[in-house]
Design an enzyme around this catalytic site. Structure first.
Site, PDB file in Angstrom:
ATOM      1  N   THR A  13       0.712  -1.215   0.042  1.00 21.34           N
ATOM      2  CA  THR A  13      -0.053   0.140  -0.056  1.00 21.34           C
ATOM      3  C   THR A  13       0.927   1.458   0.022  1.00 21.34           C
ATOM      4  O   THR A  13       2.020   1.253   0.448  1.00 21.34           O
ATOM      5  CB  THR A  13      -0.961   0.056   1.270  1.00 21.34           C
ATOM      6  OG1 THR A  13      -0.105   0.251   2.544  1.00 21.34           O
ATOM      7  CG2 THR A  13      -1.748  -1.036   1.499  1.00 21.34           C
ATOM      8  N   ASP A  14       0.154   2.304  -0.311  1.00 19.41           N
ATOM      9  CA  ASP A  14       0.932   3.588  -0.263  1.00 19.41           C
ATOM     10  C   ASP A  14       0.451   4.064   1.023  1.00 19.41           C
ATOM     11  O   ASP A  14      -0.686   4.332   1.127  1.00 19.41           O
ATOM     12  CB  ASP A  14       0.560   4.702  -1.339  1.00 19.41           C
ATOM     13  CG  ASP A  14       1.136   5.717  -1.306  1.00 19.41           C
ATOM     14  OD1 ASP A  14       2.240   6.150  -0.619  1.00 19.41           O
ATOM     15  OD2 ASP A  14       0.404   6.806  -1.866  1.00 19.41           O
TER      16      ASP A  14
END
Length: 170
Positions: A13-14
């Protein structure tokens, strides 16, 4: 990503994008966000902690398959093995190789500049809007960082700040 493009690595994920699924109304709660993220192909939660907090129970309740979780873990372990982290897990603690040092910063700046030049792509120039005219044209620049050179909040943590400009200056 995997089927059409043949991507073999792991998906992370960012920052807290998995937990932000709740903020954006896409998930009911953090447990739901973790379930949606892993089911969609995310292998690692970068920062939020919702995988650690919710995946064990989701697997126990059979809302997520253990096979999918094992697949995610295998991808991450393969990447760690390829980086040599099992051979020398403390290699990043060697002060002589710590970021940032002058040589690394120069190499980083050159590589970042090269990547930026190679990655700029104009997909469509409807109405010949580019290049921008020097007069009679307005652009909205909005946000709390428009006059700040503090780039920490936009993903730059260890960069060379000596070349920084504000969004307005840019």
């Amino acid at each position: 990503l995997r089927d059409e493009l043949g991507f073999q690595g792991f998906v992370v994920t960012d920052y807290e994008a998995d937990a932000q699924l709740v903020d954006h109304g896409f998930a009911a709660n953090n447990s739901d966000a973790a379930k949606i993220s892993l089911s969609a192909g995310v292998d690692m939660s970068m920062q939020s902690g919702i995988f650690n907090e919710h995946l064990p129970q989701l697997v126990s309740d059979r809302q997520l398959s253990l096979d999918r979780l094992d697949e995610a873990v295998r991808r991450i372990l393969r990447a760690k093995a390829a980086m040599g982290l099992f051979d020398n897990p403390y290699r990043s603690l060697d002060p002589s190789k710590s970021w940032p040092n002058a040589t690394m910063m120069q190499e980083h700046d050159a590589l970042a500049r090269h990547a930026a030049r190679k990655s700029l792509v104009l997909l469509k120039n409807d109405g010949a809007i580019l290049p921008l005219k020097k007069c009679c044209q307005k652009i909205g620049v909005i946000g709390w960082w428009i006059d700040s050179k503090d780039s920490d909040g936009v993903g730059v943590v260890w960069g060379n700040r000596s070349h920084g400009v504000t969004l307005m200056e840019g």
